[in-house]
Design an enzyme around this catalytic site. Structure first.
Site, mmCIF file in Angstrom:
data_model
loop_
_atom_site.group_PDB
_atom_site.id
_atom_site.type_symbol
_atom_site.label_atom_id
_atom_site.label_comp_id
_atom_site.label_asym_id
_atom_site.label_seq_id
_atom_site.Cartn_x
_atom_site.Cartn_y
_atom_site.Cartn_z
ATOM 1 N N GLU A 171 0.797 -1.224 0.000
ATOM 2 C CA GLU A 171 0.000 0.000 0.000
ATOM 3 C C GLU A 171 0.833 1.279 0.000
ATOM 4 O OE1 GLU A 171 -4.052 -1.768 2.072
ATOM 5 O OE2 GLU A 171 -2.800 -0.378 3.227
ATOM 6 N N GLU A 367 -5.252 -8.702 0.605
ATOM 7 C CA GLU A 367 -5.908 -8.356 1.879
ATOM 8 C C GLU A 367 -7.390 -8.187 1.637
ATOM 9 O OE1 GLU A 367 -4.522 -5.010 4.160
ATOM 10 O OE2 GLU A 367 -2.415 -5.523 3.861
#
Length: 455
Positions: A171, A367
């Site tokens: 991220e 995720e």
């Protein structure tokens, strides 16, 4: 315990896993030569973490890793996504390697292999060594990309013979926006659009790390970017324009360079430092798969100073930004106040298929999960996972080439600026005793995986 109806069948060889990150679970922040991370300094500042906790102990995984591997083996997952802590390997970011730090991951990888669990190593999950930030300029400095690639090379040199899959960065959008743009995450800088060099340098580091991993013989390399649909608040031009800009800087800014070798907007590209065109050739090093972290869509409209209290990852948005985030109406909310929108996962995969075509490699959902406060009877988490897995199967039936799915997270952990207040785990952790207690969702997933194997 709630037991939803049988899930649709997933292909043979589909990789089922759980995810964690080093800073959120390991603790032992000053043991065996580990140096301080930016997050250690950030959490030590009063008011930075909402419940006042730190990750000095976290879940104690550094000392309880054997117990955690046993939980994963019992769960029946085929893979474990975890991160290596950069400051545990290079306490100063570079220079002398801390062998004791790598020894820990060496033992963990061996234990996973013995349990039939594939290690999926994330090389960077936000824990920058503090000296890199304070003395070298952090990710605002181009040289950090080089340091990071040297670290990646060292880890691959030690673990590469047993690691099945590699993730370069986790991220980078969140580190750019929350860490350097809005100051809500470490290192706590509030630079707004002046944080854009952080995005470029992380992506450059990604490309250099891919090169280092390839040189070490790695054959399965990806990146884990957060993505989700961006919905305009209305059909008005201002709202559509704001949503398009938000999509560019949160989704396309981090996917286009990796998958297409270019930035999505010439104006943004012009704000980036260095020989951008040359760097893009490195950033676009071919990947074996692309990781998507999905949690929710984002509803975006033109900025409104009165209503600019919408949330991005749990925080209010500054009024000076050229867009405003609104709450998605009519949806169940997680403990994090995020909207539960399973169909947003299949929409994300359709967007990627249509936008990138044959430039998109196979996808891993690296995720997906939710925070709820229940200790063990977490029927809402079961419903969340059930709904998202059904939408994932819909997307795959529609042509999405998805090779794996990882639940966030194996266990409750330190949730960054939220501290210990948000519980994402399949396993409950008592932060006083560190006792682990599997939740109903853990048993549900265990049954799901057993049923998938038996088909």
């Amino acid at each position: 315990m709630t037991r939803p109806t049988t899930l649709p069948e997933f292909p043979e060889g589909f990789l089922w896993g759980v995810s964690t990150s080093a800073f959120q679970i390991e603790g032992a922040v000053d043991e065996d030569g580990r140096g301080p991370a930016t997050w250690d300094a950030f959490t030590a500042e009063p008011g930075r973490v909402k419940d006042g906790t730190t990750a000095r102990t976290a879940t104690g995984h550094y000392h309880r890793w054997r117990e955690d591997v046993a939980l994963m083996k019992d769960l029946g997952v085929g893979a474990y996504r975890f991160s290596v802590a950069w400051p545990r390997v290079f306490p100063s970011g570079g220079g002398e390697l801390n062998v004791r730090g790598l020894d820990f991951y060496d033992r963990l990888v061996d234990a996973l292999a013995e349990s039939g669990i594939q290690p999926v190593v994330t090389l960077y999950h936000w824990d920058t060594p503090l000296p890199v930030e304070e003395e070298r300029g952090g990710w605002l400095a181009r040289d950090t990309a080089r340091l990071y690639a040297e670290y990646a090379d060292a880890v691959a040199g030690r673990l590469g013979d047993r690691v099945a899959h590699w993730i370069t960065l986790n991220e980078p959008a969140e580190l750019t926006l929350l860490g350097y743009g809005l100051g809500e995450h470490a290192p706590g800088k509030r630079l707004l659009f002046d944080a854009l060099p952080v995005a470029h340098h992380q992506l450059l580091g990604h490309g250099l790390a891919v090169q280092a991993l390839r040189a070490r013989g790695a054959r399965s390399i990806g990146i884990a970017n957060s993505h989700g649909p961006v919905w305009p608040l209305s059909g008005g031009e201002e709202d559509k324009g704001a949503a398009e800009l938000y999509d560019v800087i949160t989704n396309r800014m981090f996917a286009d360079p990796v998958l297409l070798g270019r930035y999505p907007d010439e104006g943004l590209a012009a704000m980036l430092p260095g020989p951008v065109e040359d760097d893009l050739k490195t950033i676009a090093e071919p990947l074996d798969w692309y990781g998507i972290n999905y949690y929710q869509p984002t509803l975006v409209g033109a900025p409104d100073p009165v209503e600019q209290a919408g949330e991005f990852a749990g925080i209010g948005m500054p009024a000076e930004l050229p867009f405003g985030i609104r709450e998605i109406p009519g949806r169940e909310r997680t403990g994090f106040n995020w909207a539960v929108v399973p169909e947003g996962l299949s929409e994300t995969l359709r967007i990627f298929r249509d936008r990138y075509g044959d430039r998109l490699p196979p996808v891993m959902i690296t995720e997906n999960g939710c925070a709820y406060p229940e200790k063990t009877e977490d029927a809402r988490r079961i419903a969340f996972l059930d709904g998202h897995l059904r939408e994932l199967r819909v997307a795959m039936d529609d042509g999405a080439d998805v090779r794996g799915y990882f639940v966030w997270s194996l266990m409750d952990n330190f949730e960054w600026a939220e501290g210990n207040s948000q519980r994402f785990g399949l396993v409950h952790v008592d932060y006083e005793t560190l006792e682990r207690t599997p939740k109903d969702s853990y048993r549900w997933l265990r049954d799901v995986l057993r049923a998938q194997r038996e088909r």
